[in-house]
Design an enzyme around this catalytic site. Structure first.
Site, mmCIF file in Angstrom:
data_model
loop_
_atom_site.group_PDB
_atom_site.id
_atom_site.type_symbol
_atom_site.label_atom_id
_atom_site.label_comp_id
_atom_site.label_asym_id
_atom_site.label_seq_id
_atom_site.Cartn_x
_atom_site.Cartn_y
_atom_site.Cartn_z
ATOM 1 N N GLN A 23 -11.578 -10.267 -11.568
ATOM 2 C CA GLN A 23 -10.457 -11.028 -11.009
ATOM 3 C C GLN A 23 -10.905 -11.922 -9.849
ATOM 4 O OE1 GLN A 23 -7.378 -9.718 -12.578
ATOM 5 N NE2 GLN A 23 -6.490 -11.687 -12.010
ATOM 6 N N LYS A 71 -7.059 -5.238 -8.260
ATOM 7 C CA LYS A 71 -6.476 -4.687 -9.489
ATOM 8 C C LYS A 71 -5.978 -3.283 -9.205
ATOM 9 C CE LYS A 71 -6.018 -5.872 -13.878
ATOM 10 N NZ LYS A 71 -5.934 -7.227 -14.443
ATOM 11 N N ASP A 85 0.068 -6.196 -16.128
ATOM 12 C CA ASP A 85 -1.133 -6.192 -16.959
ATOM 13 C C ASP A 85 -0.739 -5.330 -18.159
ATOM 14 O OD1 ASP A 85 -4.129 -7.048 -16.746
ATOM 15 O OD2 ASP A 85 -4.245 -5.004 -17.492
HETATM 16 N N1 GLU Z 1 -3.136 -9.087 -15.213
HETATM 17 C C1 GLU Z 1 -3.308 -10.514 -15.311
HETATM 18 C C2 GLU Z 1 -4.786 -10.848 -15.265
HETATM 19 O O1 GLU Z 1 -5.593 -10.090 -15.759
HETATM 20 C C3 GLU Z 1 -2.452 -11.262 -14.307
HETATM 21 C C4 GLU Z 1 -2.694 -10.935 -12.869
HETATM 22 C C5 GLU Z 1 -1.703 -11.573 -11.916
HETATM 23 O O2 GLU Z 1 -0.825 -12.297 -12.349
HETATM 24 O O3 GLU Z 1 -1.859 -11.312 -10.709
HETATM 25 O O4 GLU Z 1 -5.208 -11.883 -14.813
#
Ligand code: GLU
Length: 448
Positions: free
Chosen positions: A113, A128, A168
């Protein structure tokens, strides 16, 4: 293993410090692969111990989540929030609710991320969270009680300018609503502390569609740049049937492609003449028995239980949108054999490392999730802006911004890869471009 002694040292330290964390170690290994040239030409990376600082999260929280089932029995799950890196902005990243969740998976996702969020061009750090709780098979009330219990711990660590979680796998609009409700009760604050909220309480239009639509926009750029082509007339496999998959399927269909196969936890289903993506969206919005319902509607549809077999179906473009490690080396061989020309990841790390290497070696252009699925978190960033302004933008406004962001992520990855004389290596482009911005911020902010 690496040419650089520095990279070997980093890799070994991670393996030693994180025994058994195979997903996290894999993610670091894949990333370090792309650093080989950079660490040679840029001594500031080693001098400032940038990689040492990157592979260790700023903070990790692990907590107990006790909740009561409808039958009066007590259940205990484990909750996690990994605040990986906040060099360029508040921690940002989803909450995964799935039985498979453990610290290694949350760390791998949080690490990815960092670079994904950096690529969006928006000021968001990497984080996360999640739990080994799965909402599948639970009642609404059970999901609510779990989410409320989860938030009574999580709220200590998050805030609109500190850490902004989102959805997620397993954590959709319903879960975000319950989480937000409890956050508001505990803090007495109506702020943009979670994204993916309902439209009636601060959510953004187009957030639901964003990851799938963004994946389609990104892949369009790949087709245009590498093949001077478009989605028109292409056969596409979209694995999964969740939020990312169904919106990717809708958009590629709208752009002229035929979606030949999709899948869900029960298996895969296909129709060489094209699946009805609108029916799939309608069915998957209300039930998980998608294959059963869809084949009732279209009895000629073929299906199978082994999800790996989906990659044996002939396609021009493969879009894995289910979960991590769904394409292994054998699947990659099938794709190459059948003439697949592009693989664009919609999920996070659905393709195993040896499969990626095989695909790239055999002329399939590969795009890593951290680039091609960044549309979700990008629109989350736009939701944060709308919340801060106390305004909501139209669907069109958000969708146009999403298109621009996906185009600029592609260009950034492509131009960076080109500088290394590997224009088709989007993994390299994504890792390096995502990294450089974070590195710059880390150095300028001093030793903190
Ligand atoms: N879970 C999504 C990702 O893997 C979105 C995360 C978010 O919107 O903060 O990017």
């Amino acid at each position: 293993m690496y040419k650089s002694e520095y990279l070997n040292r980093i890799y070994e330290s991670v393996v030693k410090k994180c025994p058994g964390e195979k997903e996290f170690i894999n993610a670091v290994e894949e990333f370090l692969d792309s650093m080989e040239y950079l660490v040679k030409v840029d001594p500031s990376i080693e001098k400032n111990a940038i990689l040492e600082r990157l592979v260790v999260p700023e903070r990790v929280f692990q907590f107990r989540v006790p909740w009561m089932g409808d039958d009066g029995k007590i259940h205990v799950n484990t909750g996690y929030r990994v605040q990986f890196n906040s060099a360029i902005g508040p921690f940002k990243g989803g909450i995964r609710l799935d039985e498979s969740v453990n610290l290694s998976i949350i760390k791998f996702l949080g690490f990815e991320q960092i670079f994904k969020n950096s690529l969006t061009g928006l000021p968001m750090g990497g984080g996360k969270g999640g739990s080994d709780f799965s909402p599948i098979g639970k009642s609404d009330n059970e999901v609510m009680r779990f989410c409320q219990a989860f938030m009574t711990e999580l709220f200590h660590f998050i805030g609109p300018d500190t850490d902004v979680p989102a959805g997620d796998l397993g954590c959709g609009a319903r879960e975000i609503g319950y989480l937000y409700g409890m956050y508001k009760k505990l803090t007495k604050e109506h702020t943009g502390v979670l994204t993916g909220k309902g439209l009636s309480f601060g959510g953004s239009l187009a957030r639901t569609e964003a990851t799938g639509f963004g994946l389609a926009y990104f892949t369009s750029e790949m087709l245009k740049t590498y093949k001077n082509d478009s989605f028109k007339g292409k056969k596409v496999i979209v694995s999964g049937c969740g939020n990312v998959a169904k919106h990717a399927a809708l958009k590629v269909h709208e752009l002229g492609a035929t979606v030949v196969a999709m899948s869900n936890i029960q298996g895969y289903f296909y129709d060489e003449n094209g699946l009805d993506v609108y029916a799939i969206k309608e069915i998957s919005d209300r039930t998980i028995n998608i294959i059963e319902e869809y084949t009732k509607l279209y009895p000629n549809t073929k299906s199978g239980e082994n999800k790996h077999d989906i990659w044996k179906i002939k396609c021009d473009i493969a879009m894995p949108c289910a979960t991590q490690n769904e394409i292994n080396l054998d699947d990659a061989k099938e794709l190459v054999k059948n003439g697949c020309m592009i693989l664009a990841e919609g999920a996070n790390m659905p393709t195993e490392l040896d499969a990626i290497r095989y695909l790239m070696k055999n002329g399939v252009i590969f795009s890593p999730g951290k680039a091609s699925n960044a549309g979700g978190v990008a629109v989350s960033g736009l939701e944060m802006t709308q919340n801060a302004e106390h305004l909501s933008w139209t669907f069109e406004e958000v969708d146009n911004k999403l298109k621009d962001i996906m185009k600029s992520i592609f260009n950034l990855c492509y131009e960076t890869a080109k500088k290394f004389n590997e224009p088709e290596n989007l993994s390299l482009g994504a890792n390096v471009a995502g990294f450089l911005k974070v590195k710059d911020a880390i150095i300028r902010e001093g030793l903190v």
